[in-house]
Design a protein around this motif. Structure first.
Motif, PDB file in Angstrom:
ATOM      1  N   THR A 107       0.814  -1.197   0.000  1.00 42.27           N
ATOM      2  CA  THR A 107       0.000   0.000   0.000  1.00 42.27           C
ATOM      3  C   THR A 107       0.859   1.262   0.000  1.00 42.27           C
ATOM      4  O   THR A 107       2.049   1.187  -0.328  1.00 42.27           O
ATOM      5  N   VAL A 108       0.300   2.361   0.528  1.00 39.28           N
ATOM      6  CA  VAL A 108       0.996   3.653   0.542  1.00 39.28           C
ATOM      7  C   VAL A 108       1.669   3.923   1.884  1.00 39.28           C
ATOM      8  O   VAL A 108       2.819   4.350   1.938  1.00 39.28           O
ATOM      9  N   HIS A 109       0.936   3.683   2.987  1.00 35.60           N
ATOM     10  CA  HIS A 109       1.368   4.113   4.329  1.00 35.60           C
ATOM     11  C   HIS A 109       2.236   3.035   4.998  1.00 35.60           C
ATOM     12  O   HIS A 109       1.841   1.862   5.073  1.00 35.60           O
ATOM     13  N   SER A 110       3.386   3.447   5.519  1.00 40.04           N
ATOM     14  CA  SER A 110       4.341   2.485   6.091  1.00 40.04           C
ATOM     15  C   SER A 110       3.757   1.685   7.256  1.00 40.04           C
ATOM     16  O   SER A 110       4.056   0.498   7.410  1.00 40.04           O
ATOM     17  N   ALA A 132       4.748   2.314  -0.035  1.00 37.33           N
ATOM     18  CA  ALA A 132       5.239   2.400   1.349  1.00 37.33           C
ATOM     19  C   ALA A 132       6.715   2.012   1.471  1.00 37.33           C
ATOM     20  O   ALA A 132       7.118   0.934   1.047  1.00 37.33           O
ATOM     21  N   GLY A 133       7.486   2.927   2.092  1.00 41.31           N
ATOM     22  CA  GLY A 133       8.938   2.743   2.079  1.00 41.31           C
ATOM     23  C   GLY A 133       9.528   2.118   3.325  1.00 41.31           C
ATOM     24  O   GLY A 133      10.756   2.113   3.496  1.00 41.31           O
ATOM     25  N   VAL A 134       8.690   1.570   4.209  1.00 38.95           N
ATOM     26  CA  VAL A 134       9.164   1.114   5.515  1.00 38.95           C
ATOM     27  C   VAL A 134      10.376   0.166   5.379  1.00 38.95           C
ATOM     28  O   VAL A 134      10.322  -0.837   4.656  1.00 38.95           O
ATOM     29  N   THR A 152      12.927   2.774  -0.538  1.00 38.57           N
ATOM     30  CA  THR A 152      12.856   2.726   0.922  1.00 38.57           C
ATOM     31  C   THR A 152      12.801   4.180   1.406  1.00 38.57           C
ATOM     32  O   THR A 152      13.265   5.092   0.711  1.00 38.57           O
ATOM     33  N   ASN A 153      12.261   4.367   2.601  1.00 38.42           N
ATOM     34  CA  ASN A 153      12.032   5.728   3.093  1.00 38.42           C
ATOM     35  C   ASN A 153      13.292   6.581   3.129  1.00 38.42           C
ATOM     36  O   ASN A 153      13.212   7.802   3.030  1.00 38.42           O
ATOM     37  N   SER A 154      14.462   5.952   3.287  1.00 36.72           N
ATOM     38  CA  SER A 154      15.671   6.777   3.351  1.00 36.72           C
ATOM     39  C   SER A 154      16.345   6.954   1.990  1.00 36.72           C
ATOM     40  O   SER A 154      17.309   7.702   1.880  1.00 36.72           O
ATOM     41  N   ALA A 180       6.810   6.014  10.862  1.00 33.90           N
ATOM     42  CA  ALA A 180       7.952   5.362  10.206  1.00 33.90           C
ATOM     43  C   ALA A 180       8.479   6.110   8.984  1.00 33.90           C
ATOM     44  O   ALA A 180       9.694   6.283   8.837  1.00 33.90           O
ATOM     45  N   ALA A 181       7.565   6.577   8.109  1.00 33.30           N
ATOM     46  CA  ALA A 181       8.049   7.185   6.866  1.00 33.30           C
ATOM     47  C   ALA A 181       8.873   8.444   7.154  1.00 33.30           C
ATOM     48  O   ALA A 181       9.937   8.650   6.557  1.00 33.30           O
ATOM     49  N   GLY A 182       8.392   9.283   8.075  1.00 33.59           N
ATOM     50  CA  GLY A 182       9.099  10.513   8.400  1.00 33.59           C
ATOM     51  C   GLY A 182      10.391  10.239   9.143  1.00 33.59           C
ATOM     52  O   GLY A 182      11.428  10.860   8.890  1.00 33.59           O
ATOM     53  N   CYS A 230      12.284  18.474   4.785  1.00 31.91           N
ATOM     54  CA  CYS A 230      11.103  17.809   5.352  1.00 31.91           C
ATOM     55  C   CYS A 230      10.694  16.555   4.593  1.00 31.91           C
ATOM     56  O   CYS A 230      11.132  16.322   3.470  1.00 31.91           O
ATOM     57  N   PHE A 231       9.827  15.782   5.247  1.00 29.41           N
ATOM     58  CA  PHE A 231       9.040  14.756   4.563  1.00 29.41           C
ATOM     59  C   PHE A 231       7.575  15.022   4.865  1.00 29.41           C
ATOM     60  O   PHE A 231       7.162  14.999   6.036  1.00 29.41           O
ATOM     61  N   PHE A 232       6.796  15.322   3.830  1.00 31.30           N
ATOM     62  CA  PHE A 232       5.332  15.321   3.886  1.00 31.30           C
ATOM     63  C   PHE A 232       4.854  14.816   2.534  1.00 31.30           C
ATOM     64  O   PHE A 232       5.606  14.836   1.554  1.00 31.30           O
ATOM     65  N   GLY A 259      11.145  14.199  -2.350  1.00 30.99           N
ATOM     66  CA  GLY A 259      10.326  14.687  -3.460  1.00 30.99           C
ATOM     67  C   GLY A 259       8.825  14.504  -3.337  1.00 30.99           C
ATOM     68  O   GLY A 259       8.066  15.134  -4.077  1.00 30.99           O
ATOM     69  N   PHE A 260       8.378  13.674  -2.394  1.00 29.36           N
ATOM     70  CA  PHE A 260       6.933  13.478  -2.237  1.00 29.36           C
ATOM     71  C   PHE A 260       6.237  14.794  -1.917  1.00 29.36           C
ATOM     72  O   PHE A 260       5.066  14.977  -2.203  1.00 29.36           O
ATOM     73  N   LEU A 261       6.995  15.712  -1.307  1.00 30.07           N
ATOM     74  CA  LEU A 261       6.464  17.020  -0.936  1.00 30.07           C
ATOM     75  C   LEU A 261       5.771  17.701  -2.114  1.00 30.07           C
ATOM     76  O   LEU A 261       4.771  18.391  -1.938  1.00 30.07           O
ATOM     77  N   VAL A 308       4.697  10.590  -9.342  1.00 30.17           N
ATOM     78  CA  VAL A 308       5.547   9.454  -8.980  1.00 30.17           C
ATOM     79  C   VAL A 308       4.705   8.232  -8.560  1.00 30.17           C
ATOM     80  O   VAL A 308       5.085   7.092  -8.802  1.00 30.17           O
ATOM     81  N   TYR A 309       3.551   8.477  -7.962  1.00 31.29           N
ATOM     82  CA  TYR A 309       2.714   7.357  -7.499  1.00 31.29           C
ATOM     83  C   TYR A 309       2.153   6.590  -8.697  1.00 31.29           C
ATOM     84  O   TYR A 309       2.090   5.359  -8.679  1.00 31.29           O
ATOM     85  N   ALA A 310       1.741   7.328  -9.735  1.00 33.63           N
ATOM     86  CA  ALA A 310       1.256   6.672 -10.951  1.00 33.63           C
ATOM     87  C   ALA A 310       2.369   5.818 -11.558  1.00 33.63           C
ATOM     88  O   ALA A 310       2.137   4.700 -12.021  1.00 33.63           O
TER      89      ALA A 310
HETATM   90  C1  PHB Z   1       4.950   5.896   3.668  1.00 29.81           C
HETATM   91  O1  PHB Z   1       4.174   5.928   4.639  1.00 29.81           O
HETATM   92  O2  PHB Z   1       5.799   5.003   3.532  1.00 29.81           O
HETATM   93  C2  PHB Z   1       4.859   6.952   2.629  1.00 29.81           C
HETATM   94  C3  PHB Z   1       3.664   7.616   2.407  1.00 29.81           C
HETATM   95  C4  PHB Z   1       3.586   8.583   1.407  1.00 29.81           C
HETATM   96  C5  PHB Z   1       4.702   8.866   0.629  1.00 29.81           C
HETATM   97  C6  PHB Z   1       5.901   8.203   0.856  1.00 29.81           C
HETATM   98  C7  PHB Z   1       5.986   7.234   1.866  1.00 29.81           C
HETATM   99  O3  PHB Z   1       4.633   9.764  -0.319  1.00 29.81           O
END
Ligand code: PHB
Length: 396
Positions: A107-110, A132-134, A152-154, A180-182, A230-232, A259-261, A308-310
């Protein structure tokens, strides 16, 4: 709980229409020729648009290759995971136990991913992670049946520190959602920025998906760093960008980020986003025939600009489709299927990439700048960047 379950294939209509006993043997065979694909993605909440973009990408890649997987007709199943970690296991079980999916894309959320991961490891179902980059999923808890097509998230933030120092930004405040993602994005940033000689003057955070940024923006103004990193992501990212500008910080303290920002939010963020610098494994303006063709086809099919998600959804579709073609639809032969998936080169709109031994993309990271509502490529921030895969022992 909003669970949407759809079964929609051209084949489904066929089964419904076939009522004579004469046709039964054919039906029985056609059913076993099917493959059940489950999508577990956020369709509500701050990441709702990300889920839609991923689903569009998956479908587009498979449609382009004839709409089947290794000759098998697809039955689709969907669950809205709401980016809610507490329901992660239950939602994954719905798809695996109730709907009996062969493949779970999500999915999307770690945090939610960790729920899927538990079910994937317990049941052995094939899981393709389209976002999800966990870290754990492709590090200490890596598994033969879990493949990631995103990052991966990092990974993006490992490319962020040096370009900031190259611009003379020596003192930075880091801000993110505390999950986790942040936190893992921060690990990458800390490593790359301190290695390049930078100082992180403060780490700020708020719980996911909170968007009450005001007090933190006031703190940033009083700290007067050279930059903010940041990460958002998703709806919260658009709000952060707008609030940052509204607080009068945009022209005083440059904003940088993973870059997700600036993905999928440039219309919503408007002029407040202009000039933001980010690192990411994709950029809208990548000047390659592959990316241009993808962007045109996606815009035509969905009347939306891809992000990027597409691309990650599209690459998930490619990976599954190419793997299934390599084993000629023999889904039961997991060993051969996973070996084929490990070996694929994915000809992605982001550029060609391959799978690391721990099942995570080895990929270039681009440095990008928002210009006229576009993520423009400024350069390559890291070439063929692989995650460490630390602690991964692939069993089986
Ligand atoms: C994540 O929760 O792993 C996550 C969510 C949204 C993003 C990137 C990572 O854009």
């Amino acid at each position: 709980m909003t669970t949407r379950r759809i079964v929609l294939t051209r084949g489904a209509a066929l089964v419904g229409a076939a009522s004579t006993s004469l046709l039964l043997p054919t039906i029985a065979r056609s059913q076993s020729d099917r493959i059940r694909v489950g999508l577990m993605l956020p369709y509500t909440g701050t990441f709702a648009q990300l889920g839609v973009a991923i689903e569009n990408g998956v479908r587009m890649a498979i449609d382009e290759r004839g709409g089947k997987l290794g000759g098998r007709t697809i039955e689709w199943f969907k669950v809205d995971d709401e980016s809610e970690p507490s329901k992660g296991v239950e939602n994954a079980q719905r798809l695996v136990q109730r709907d009996k999916v062969d493949v779970l894309i999500g999915t999307v959320h770690s945090g939610v991913q960790m729920g899927i991961h538990r079910v994937a490891r317990d049941t052995g179902v094939l899981n393709i992670i389209p976002n999800a980059g966990v870290h754990a999923a492709t590090r200490s808890l890596c598994a033969p049946n879990v493949f990631r097509t995103s990052f991966t998230n990092s990974q993006p933030t490992l490319a962020l520190g040096k370009p900031m120092m190259d611009k003379g930004l020596k003192r930075t405040v880091w801000i993110t959602w505390k999950y986790a993602a942040g936190e893992e994005a921060f690990e990458g940033f800390k490593e790359s920025y301190t290695k390049a000689g930078g100082t992180i003057v403060r780490e700020l955070g708020l719980p996911f998906p909170n968007v009450e940024f005001q007090a933190l923006l006031t703190e940033i103004a009083s700290l007067r760093p050279d930059a903010v990193a940041c990460f958002f992501a998703g709806g919260g990212a658009a709000k952060f960008i707008r609030d940052y500008a509204a607080a009068g910080l945009k022209d005083r303290i440059p904003l940088w980020g993973s870059g997700f920002l600036t993905e999928g939010v440039l219309d919503a963020a408007g002029p407040a986003a202009e000039g933001i610098m980010t690192t990411m494994h994709y950029a809208d303006s990548l000047d390659t025939p592959r990316n241009k063709q993808f962007r045109l086809a996606y815009a035509k099919a969905f009347r939306l600009q891809p992000d990027v998600y597409a691309v990650q959804g599209y690459d998930s579709g490619l990976l599954l489709s190419q793997g299934m073609e390599a084993v000629k639809g023999d889904f039961g032969n997991k060993k051969a299927l996973y070996a084929a998936m490990e070996k694929q080169t994915i000809d992605s709109p982001r550029g060609k990439w391959t799978m690391s031994p721990s099942h995570n993309p080895i990929q270039d990271m681009y440095l990008r700048r928002v210009e006229n509502k576009d993520n423009k490529v400024v350069g390559i921030a890291a070439k063929a960047l692989a995650d460490s895969g630390a602690g991964c022992r692939m069993a089986g």
